[in-house]
Design an enzyme around this catalytic site. Structure first.
Site: not given
Length: 131
Positions: A58, A65-66, A86, A71
């Site tokens: 993971s 921007e996010s 974003c 996973h």
């Protein structure tokens, strides 16, 4: 002035029939995720990856921007990836294509969700202000 319709895009990707050796290699997965962020023109803040025992990874690449997350389930030759970006300067589809190639995915399922839809935000603000 350009009116935004949404604040971001969230692309949820299912990569199937991937190369098992890649999916269990934490350093390679991190390298590919960081490269995907760079190719998408994102600004990397930090990355964290964890390897599970006996296998699976993971990881998250936090970007200004996010974020990009992965996973892996090597035993099923499967990876789940989220590309949440974003603004309108980031190219998440470039990241998708790069990862598809590097994971050697034979097929994919993709869902794109608009995030922060402006009409909903303003509707909710008006409702809150009027209550």
């Amino acid at each position: 002035m350009i009116k935004l319709k949404q604040l971001g895009r969230h692309i949820l990707i299912e990569y199937y029939d991937c190369d098992r050796k890649v999916l269990e290699n934490s350093s390679l997965i991190e390298k590919y995720m960081l490269s995907a962020a760079k190719l998408a023109k994102a600004t990397i803040v930090e990355s964290v990856f964890h390897t599970f025992n006996p296998w699976g990874i993971s990881g998250v690449v936090v970007i200004e921007e996010s974020h990009l997350t992965i996973h892996t389930w090597p035993e099923y030759k499967y990876a789940a990836v989220d590309l949440f970006t974003c603004g309108n300067t980031i190219k998440p589809w470039t990241a998708f294509e790069f990862l598809e190639e590097k994971l050697s995915a034979k097929r994919t399922d993709i869902t794109e969700i608009p995030r922060g839809v402006m009409d909903c935000i303003f509707k909710n603000q008006e409702t809150f202000e009027n209550s």
